[in-house]
Design a protein around this motif. Structure first.
Motif, short mmCIF file in Angstrom:
data_model
loop_
_atom_site.label_atom_id
_atom_site.label_comp_id
_atom_site.label_asym_id
_atom_site.label_seq_id
_atom_site.Cartn_x
_atom_site.Cartn_y
_atom_site.Cartn_z
N LEU A 64 0.84 -1.20 0.00
CA LEU A 64 0.00 0.00 0.00
C LEU A 64 0.87 1.25 0.00
N SER A 68 -3.04 4.39 1.45
CA SER A 68 -3.61 3.04 1.64
C SER A 68 -4.11 2.45 0.34
N LYS A 507 -10.18 -7.15 1.78
CA LYS A 507 -10.16 -5.77 2.27
C LYS A 507 -10.24 -4.78 1.12
N LYS A 508 -10.64 -3.59 1.48
CA LYS A 508 -10.75 -2.52 0.47
C LYS A 508 -9.38 -1.84 0.36
N GLN A 567 -10.98 -8.80 12.74
CA GLN A 567 -9.63 -8.72 13.31
C GLN A 567 -9.13 -10.12 13.68
N ASP A 570 -8.26 -12.03 10.64
CA ASP A 570 -7.05 -11.49 10.01
C ASP A 570 -5.81 -11.94 10.77
N THR B 26 -9.54 2.09 4.21
CA THR B 26 -9.33 2.02 5.65
C THR B 26 -8.62 0.75 6.09
N ALA B 27 -8.09 -0.01 5.14
CA ALA B 27 -7.53 -1.31 5.52
C ALA B 27 -6.43 -1.17 6.56
N VAL B 28 -5.59 -0.15 6.39
CA VAL B 28 -4.47 0.00 7.32
C VAL B 28 -4.98 0.40 8.70
N THR B 30 -7.97 -0.17 9.94
CA THR B 30 -8.81 -1.20 10.55
C THR B 30 -7.99 -2.37 11.07
N PHE B 31 -7.05 -2.80 10.25
CA PHE B 31 -6.32 -4.00 10.62
C PHE B 31 -4.92 -3.62 11.09
N SER B 32 -4.62 -4.04 12.29
CA SER B 32 -3.32 -3.67 12.82
C SER B 32 -2.24 -4.36 12.01
#
Lengths: 737, 525
Positions: A64, A68, A507-508, A567, A570, B26-28, B30-32
């Motif tokens: 990214l 992002s 994910k977006k 979360q 992930d 928002t991926a960064v 949202t996800f640590s």
């Protein structure tokens, strides 16, 4: 002869070892454990998500930038599925997003054959609701239907199925998963009592005998072949396939059986195993039902008969049976070669039966294992609300309807009490005038459905056709009255479930072009516009829907109530179902039926069998060749709406349509290599170039399924239990042009 | 039905809200992040054993080793090369091809995907062909590197490489190729293709450069190793069925037509031919030549020559760097060709000026004329060698020499015919000699079609013949049709118009013949 050093020095001064062109390819450390990357593509952050092509479900590390936005990707090294590898499609997963033919605005075609006009979302929603409601008013609520997919997120599938059935009053809806794994579903449900593929990919590494039936793993699932190569037990790898595929070439044994003689083969093998007492009587007694009638049934499939029907010698059959017997951990795997047949469910069950009677299930390195096709086919099996009521429930079961209605907080009357018609019956409904409006989401039947000409004429017979897709010009979208622009994988959040039941997040990481919206958002807008938004007031984000769905699975075999949020998924690198509350948190791999308890009420697995049926499209003097279709290369995905946009992938497959043909047949017909041929079936004809290769048996020919005209040939026959089309067996004739 | 109206009023906000949401990434947030910035690349746990620990010692070099049995044709190596090296979308330094074999033994039939990149040869012919020293073989690693900023985009290396390795990048106007990911190897990282192979089929090995092959081929269907001594080894190549061949062996795909080169070769050869004619005509003619005729002969020759040289510039991706072309003189026939034409051009210009304006004593003019003719012939010799040294049987020394010299002769005579006829100083022998020359050339070209009618196993000559007779048949028929038309005119009439028509037909036919020269050549891999 040496030039004087001064001249050499002068010459070296005239060379440019550095400069702006050289600079373009300089690599420097990429950070994030990535190693060197192109200097102009160093990521600012990375995040892992699951690939959006096939059901292997590889983890991809998305690179990214500061905003992002995805700028590149590499396969995720620690991910338990792919161990840092990806197939070409995975490497190129971002390239389809930037294609110039992305749908960026809703498009409306006021008349068929007129060019589509760009309209606003407001107008599109109004047309959508007005037209479908009008059809329903005239022809009843059942007169509109939907055809979904295995390519969108579980949350989106659930929204689609719930909106259509609970909100819009549809009864009939199905998905393109009917074309790839419906057989496995039917087989597992009948045999195990629940659609439960029992394995984990780790089983590839733990077997000592691996039997691949109708599966070209090397090309269709290269990463799973990688897992076989990591097997430290020097396994016997046996491929059963009429074609000598890449996988057959790489295997230790290949059985090139006659087309569609697979059911006979597995019954013949079962008979040999039983006759020799090479079976696990203890397991059969404790965990299987109907063994005696099964043994009686397969007794008719003597080695002689089996050899005659399959073209495999009696000695080879015996040796194969012996290999199964001697294996300590035998795993049976199948893919489309089994699933896409006219007696596919019984064939899949014949494989399941072999695993059951030899006790090869529930232990590491064993199992009767269906490898699925699409990235979220498994999500669709649990949550699409098509064949099953949400969460693997049953529409016809009042208890189930009550449970779902309570959990979702919707009136129970909203839930249909009857099962949906499968895909082929929905199409028949169009033919019969019962289905008048159709909504197609993320699939391309005008290319992929069997007997393509009829399908196209049926699409044109509809009063109203909506196509929701990331591209505005798919073969199917060209027939649509209304095209809704969808965001793609990588432009939205949600979860997929892979072949080994691993639930993982996507994910977006890219912005959708123009006004394209995630399918989830589109369903939300339609729910509002239709006037049933209240039913879905809790369905505000994919993650909230995931939590609703996970509650629905409570006490089901697919119970995932232990998964709290994205979360958790992930961080765990995906979690395999079941995962009820209080599951141990550190398991990377989990398989089913370790306790031998299946999901029928008696907790036993059923040995299901039937007599082999005659080929519905037999060869004769007019159509003497048997046409098989399948995946052409690892760089092509299905109807190629996505993979065609990657120049890197386009290099990896032949640009022309090649027909594989045996040298003996070519000689007999006087066909020279690389010359054009006309191929005619009872359904249609096309032209292709001759590729003469002994990899197909005499009398057999093969075409890759990715070419847009191949399904003009295929024969519209279906498995009676799974309703999956029979793509693998069609009679054709060949002529030189 | 209320909801539809709601959409029009209140619900537009939902559309706007969702459209806005769609654009927020928002991926960064949202996800640590789980990744810690380690020095060791995560992937090294798999590839460590696939690359050497040490650098090559003197006399050694890096090389690719491909295990054919392990390669199952997933082709990830190609896409990884593209991605991890930041190449253009359609660019990759690894290619795949397919071998099939065992036609007569169904149990032993073969379907083998072959992955190949640059073979980092012991005697790289890309380097020896390069006119500007844009290639170097690294003395320590043996990696054949391409200096992108040195390249003038002449693409001659594409012709001299026997393995179709260098790739032209039209966006940049230069050739690029595999550098064995040398910066990665230098840091103990594996090249992109090695990192990405799920089957661990590609390894980097250190080998003795002296051990690289002088004979045979590294795989069936690949070029003879003697050409450049490639360093890649294919494990399992000895076990392939004896009838193993590339799957596309019979595929009739014509090569690139290289239009600027077609024009350059045809026009410069015509020019040299006409200068030759003019020079000898001026020296040895029995009757006095009209000055105007003499002027037109040399001026026409010069114009053709200069246009030919100018069109060669169009072939270059980096024409402004073309001045470097002398650097490769010691080994590159292209460099020699450029220098030869570079000498010839001013001489031809001077000679033409001297002829036109009668500026110098005849002896000096004659001397310059002789030099023009000699450098012209030298240039054509270089042109012949440029193609003769490439690994293409269709361009063998004798064949290329016959083609180029007869083109020069025929076009020189044809130009002379028109000019002399227009100036009413027709030479009675000229049409006959021209016709005979043309017929000889046509017979030679027809002979290249004969292999198509043999039933022997595949040969490059047969393939070239098939290419001409099938996909290129229109060009072939036009070439012969125009030539036949010209022959008819030459024998039937001697008017200026028919001479002009015949010359035009012959020129067009020769241009087409030269495109056939390029398009019907079989490229090795």
């Amino acid at each position: 002869m040496r030039l004087p050093t001064t001249i050499s020095k002068l010459i070296s001064k005239l060379r440019d070892p550095h400069g702006p062109l050289t600079e373009q390819l300089v690599r420097s450390p990429g950070g994030f454990g990535l190693g060197q990357l192109p200097k102009n593509q160093i990521p600012h952050a990375t995040t892992t998500m699951t690939c959006g092509y096939c059901a292997t479900g590889c983890g991809l590390n998305i690179h990214l930038d500061k905003q992002s936005r995805a700028t590149g990707l590499t396969p995720a090294t620690p991910y338990p599925v792919n161990l840092g590898m990806a197939c070409p499609k995975g490497w190129q997963a971002l390239s389809p997003l930037t294609a110039s033919n992305r749908a960026t605005q809703p498009l409306h075609r006021p008349q068929r054959s007129a060019p589509a006009q760009a309209i606003e979302w407001n107008a599109a929603l109004k047309i959508f609701c007005d037209r479908f409601k009008k059809i329903q008013q005239q022809h009843g609520a059942e007169s509109i239907a939907f055809l979904g997919t295995g390519q969108i997120c579980s949350e989106e599938l659930a929204y689609l199925g719930s909106l259509a059935k609970f909100g819009m009053g549809m009864i009939h809806g199905d998905g393109n998963t009917r074309q790839c794994m419906a057989t496995a579903v039917a087989a597992y449900k009948q045999s195990f009592g629940f659609d439960a593929p029992p394995y984990t990919y780790q089983d590839f590494e733990e077997s000592d005998v691996i039997i691949l039936s109708g599966s070209n793993l090397c090309i269709a699932h290269p990463i799973l072949w990688q897992r076989i190569l990591r097997n430290p037990h020097s396994p016997e790898i046996i491929v059963i396939d009429p074609r000598k595929t890449e996988t057959a070439n790489a295997a230790t044994q290949h059985f090139a059986i006659e087309a569609k003689s697979d059911l006979v083969l597995y019954y013949g093998l079962a008979n040999l195993l039983i006759q020799n007492q090479w079976i696990n009587n203890d397991f059969i007694q404790k965990h299987c039902s109907d063994f005696d009638t099964f043994a009686e049934h397969v007794a008719a499939f003597t080695p002689e008969i089996t050899a005659q029907r399959t073209g495999i010698s009696i000695e080879s059959l015996r040796s194969l049976a012996k290999t199964i017997h001697q294996g300590k951990r035998v795993s049976f795997w199948w893919t489309m070669g089994i699933n896409q047949g006219y007696e596919a469910t019984r064939t899949a069950q014949a494989i399941i039966n072999l695993a059951l009677i030899t006790g090869n299930i529930g232990r590491p390195g064993t199992g009767a294992n269906s490898i699925t096709g699409q990235c979220n086919a498994m999500g669709s099996r649990l949550f699409s609300n098509t064949t099953n009521l949400l969460g693997g429930h049953d529409f016809t079961n009042p208890e189930h309807r009550k449970k779902v209605a309570e959990q979702l907080d919707i009136p129970v009357e909203r839930i249909p009490t009857q099962n949906s018609d499968p895909y082929d019956q929905i199409l028949q409904g169009i033919e019969d005038g019962k289905i008048r409006g159709l909504w197609i989401i993320a699939t391309n039947p005008a290319h992929s459905w069997i007997n393509q000409k009829r399908l196209k004429s049926l699409l044109d017979k509809l009063d109203f056709l909506v196509v929701q897709d990331m591209y505005h010009d798919t073969h199917t979208a060209r027939h649509a009255d209304l095209i809704l622009p969808a965001a793609a994988w990588g432009e939205k959040d949600g979860t997929f479930i892979n072949s080994e039941r691993r639930i993982s997040v996507i994910k977006k990481v890219a912005q959708a072009p123009g006004q394209a919206l995630a399918d989830f958002h589109i369903f939300r807008l339609i729910a509002q516009a239709w006037g049933c938004g209240d039913l879905f007031k809790k369905w505000t984000s994919p993650e909230k829907v995931f939590q609703l769905l996970s509650k629905l699975t409570q006490n089901q075999p697919c119970d995932i109530t232990g998964i709290t949020d994205y979360q958790m998924l992930d961080q765990a690198g995906g979690i395999q179902w079941p995962y009820p509350q209080k599951s141990p948190s550190n398991e990377k791999h989990r398989r089913l039926f370790e306790d031998g308890r299946f999901h029928h009420s008696d907790k036993r697995a059923k040995l299901i069998f039937a007599d082999p049926q005659p080929d519905p499209d037999p060869c004769d003097d007019s159509f003497p060749f048997k046409l098989n279709t399948g995946r052409g290369s690892s760089a092509q995905w299905h109807t190629q709406t996505r993979t065609c946009h990657s120049p890197a992938l386009r290099k990896l497959h032949p640009s022309e349509l090649l027909l594989e043909l045996h040298p003996d047949d070519a000689r007999q017909l006087g066909i020279h290599p690389n010359t054009p041929l006309r191929i005619t079936s009872r359904q249609g004809k096309l032209t292709a170039t001759a590729f003469i290769t002994p990899n197909v048996s005499p009398g057999h020919v093969f075409l890759p399924m990715h070419h847009q005209h191949v399904n003009q040939l295929t024969h519209p026959s279906f498995d009676p239990h799974s309703h999956q089309p029979n793509y693998k067996s069609c009679a054709v004739k060949l002529e030189q042009i | 039905m209320t909801s539809i109206e709601e959409i029009a009023s209140g619900e537009t906000t939902l559309i706007d809200q969702l459209l806005a949401d769609q654009q927020s990434l928002t991926a960064v947030a949202t996800f640590s992040q789980q990744h810690t910035d380690t020095n060791e690349p995560a992937q090294s746990r798999y590839y460590k054993k696939l690359i050497p620990l040490a650098q090559p010692r003197p006399g050694e070099q890096y090389s690719f080793q491909v295990d054919l049995a392990a390669c199952t044709g997933c082709k990830s190596c190609v896409t990884a090369c593209n991605s991890l090296n930041g190449l253009d979308p359609d660019e990759a330094w690894r290619d795949t091809s397919l071998l099939i074999g065992g036609n007569n033994d169904n149990n032993n039939s073969l379907r083998q995907v072959v992955t190949s990149a640059c073979h980092h040869c012991a005697e790289p012919t890309c380097a020896s062909g390069c006119p500007v020293l844009a290639y170097e073989k690294d003395p320590v690693t043996g990696i054949v590197r391409h200096l992108d900023d040195q390249c003038i985009g002449c693409q001659y290396c594409i012709l001299t490489c026997a393995y179709d390795v260098p790739k032209y990048n039209s966006r940049l106007g230069i050739v690029r190729k595999c550098d064995l990911c040398q910066s990665r190897l230098a840091e103990g990282e594996a090249p992109a293709c090695v990192q990405a192979c799920p089957n661990e089929a590609i390894k980097i090995k250190i080998i003795k450069t002296d051990d690289l092959p002088f004979k045979g081929a590294i795989l069936p269907g690949m070029a003879a190793s003697a050409h450049s001594r490639p360093s890649t080894t294919y494990l399992g190549s000895d076990d392939l069925p004896t009838d193993t061949n590339p799957a596309d062996l019979h595929q009739l795909t014509p090569g690139h037509n290289h239009l600027p080169l077609v024009c350059m070769l045809t026009l410069t050869q015509a020019s040299v031919g006409l200068f030759l004619f003019q020079f000898f005509f001026a020296q040895f003619s029995q009757e006095a030549i009209k000055p105007a005729l003499n002027h037109w002969l040399s001026l026409s020759a010069l114009i053709m020559g200069l246009s030919g040289v100018a069109s060669s510039i169009l072939h270059l991706g980096q024409p402004l760097k073309a001045w470097r072309a002398f650097l490769g003189l010691r080994h590159s026939w292209l460099s020699r060709e450029i220098i030869a034409f570079g000498l010839w051009m001013p001489l031809a210009t001077l000679y033409t000026l001297l002829t036109l304006f009668d500026l110098a004593p005849p002896a000096l003019t004659r001397f310059i004329g002789a030099l023009t003719v000699i450098t012209g012939l030298l240039s054509i010799t270089c042109s012949i060698m440029v193609y003769a040294v490439t690994p293409r049987p269709f361009w063998s020394l004798s064949r290329t020499a016959i083609r180029f010299t007869t083109t020069s002769l025929i076009l020189g005579l044809a130009s002379a015919l028109t000019i002399t006829t227009l100036h009413h100083q027709a030479l009675p022998w000229l049409p006959t000699v021209l016709a005979l020359a043309l017929i000889s050339k046509l017979i030679f070209e027809l002979s290249t079609l004969l292999p198509a009618f043999t039933t022997s196993p595949w040969t490059p000559a047969q393939h070239s013949a098939q290419l001409q007779l099938h996909p290129l048949r229109r060009s072939l028929f036009t070439r012969f049709g125009l030539s036949a038309f010209a022959l008819l005119l030459l024998t039937a009439s001697s008017t200026p118009l028919s001479a002009l028509l015949a010359t035009t037909a012959i020129f067009s036919a020769e241009l087409i013949a030269r495109t056939l020269f390029f398009r019907a050549a079989v490229t090795s891999k």
